[in-house]
Design an enzyme around this catalytic site. Structure first.
Site, PDB file in Angstrom:
ATOM      1  CG  HIS A 114      -1.828   1.048   1.234  1.00  0.00           C
ATOM      2  ND1 HIS A 114      -2.965   1.272   0.551  1.00  0.00           N
ATOM      3  CD2 HIS A 114      -1.560   2.197   2.227  1.00  0.00           C
ATOM      4  CE1 HIS A 114      -3.422   2.387   0.825  1.00  0.00           C
ATOM      5  NE2 HIS A 114      -2.919   3.123   1.667  1.00  0.00           N
ATOM      6  N   GLY A 148     -10.548  -6.229   6.725  1.00  0.00           N
ATOM      7  CA  GLY A 148     -10.724  -4.592   6.523  1.00  0.00           C
ATOM      8  C   GLY A 148     -10.033  -3.909   5.419  1.00  0.00           C
TER       9      GLY A 148
HETATM   10  C1  GRF Z   1       1.658   0.846  -5.995  1.00  0.00           C
HETATM   11  O1  GRF Z   1       2.097   1.869  -5.525  1.00  0.00           O
HETATM   12  C2  GRF Z   1       0.697   0.073  -5.158  1.00  0.00           C
HETATM   13  O2  GRF Z   1       0.871   0.137  -3.982  1.00  0.00           O
HETATM   14  C3  GRF Z   1      -0.682   0.841  -5.587  1.00  0.00           C
HETATM   15  O3  GRF Z   1      -0.659   0.807  -6.863  1.00  0.00           O
HETATM   16  C4  GRF Z   1       0.790   0.712  -7.006  1.00  0.00           C
HETATM   17  C5  GRF Z   1       1.134  -0.408  -8.267  1.00  0.00           C
HETATM   18  O4  GRF Z   1       1.851  -0.088  -9.153  1.00  0.00           O
HETATM   19  N1  GRF Z   1      -1.674   0.245  -4.940  1.00  0.00           N
HETATM   20  P1  GRF Z   1       2.631  -1.024 -10.172  1.00  0.00           P
HETATM   21  O5  GRF Z   1       1.387  -1.671 -10.966  1.00  0.00           O
HETATM   22  O6  GRF Z   1       3.244  -2.240  -9.322  1.00  0.00           O
HETATM   23  O7  GRF Z   1       3.618  -0.457 -11.257  1.00  0.00           O
END
Ligand code: GRF
Length: 205
Positions: A114, A148
């Site tokens: 995240h 969650g």
């Molecule tokens: C990452 O920053 C992830 O945490 C977020 O979306 C981005 C995905 O990047 N949820 P990628 O597709 O791995 O380039």
């Protein structure tokens, strides 16, 4: 010890997936401790799937709108993932919340990354929300998924400073540099060392 089997789920550009692929290729499956056996997505036409195909990996797509209900989609996704018999499932920019069936099968071995320092700024706009709030530091969190939204036990975090001139995209790019390294490090350590989850604490052996 046999390399652990990973299924990676993506929804977008797949640079986190690519970082895992590159690390495993550079280190060797045995030394890294894990191999990616399949890549799944909730949509097609994304670079994440193209990266998997270029790496010669099987892919699968389960779209929510192709199912009568969210529960049916969740069960279908769980079934597709289960068919590859993974030890760990990695959500690398997978923009869907999974349901009961999926968590029943993969709870405790489903890892998400995240782009914020949880428990601050959960949800789909972690970068934008941190910026709008005026936070001076943000970053990324690798955690186990529970029922969650971005609330499961934290495995590791990386810190990124917010710059005055940052917009969402510039900040997200700097977060993603840290995030890719963190994810590669965490997945490798979980796979090689084993781990246990004690309440909210994750202990990597
Ligand atoms: C990452 O920053 C992830 O945490 C977020 O979306 C981005 C995905 O990047 N949820 P990628 O597709 O791995 O380039």
């Amino acid at each position: 010890m046999a390399a652990k089997r990973l299924v990676v789920l993506v929804s977008g550009s797949g640079t986190n997936l690519q970082a895992l692929l590159d690390a495993i290729a550079a280190t060797g499956t045995e030394a890294y401790g894990a191999e990616i056996v399949a890549v799944g997505a909730d949509r097609d036409g994304i670079e994440g799937l193209a990266r998997a195909e270029r790496a010669g990996l099987p892919t699968f797509v389960r779209k929510v709108k192709e199912y009568e209900s969210r529960e049916e989609w969740d069960a279908a996704l769980a079934e597709a993932v289960a068919s590859y018999e993974p030890d760990l499932v990695v959500s690398a920019g997978f923009m869907k919340i999974v349901g009961k069936e999926f968590l029943g099968r993969f709870g405790g071995r489903f890892v998400n990354t995240h782009p914020a320092l949880l428990p601050s700024f959960p949800g789909a706009h972690g970068v934008r929300d941190a910026l709008a709030y005026g936070a001076r530091v943000t970053g990324c969190t690798v955690h186990f998924v529970d029922d969650g939204v971005d609330t499961g036990p934290i495995i590791a975090q990386g810190v990124v400073e917010v710059r005055d001139e940052d917009d969402e995209s510039a900040l997200h790019e700097r977060i993603k540099e840290v995030e890719r390294r963190l994810l590669v490090d965490v997945v490798g350590r979980l796979a090689r060392n084993g781990y246990r989850i004690e309440g909210r604490k994750v202990v990597i052996q």
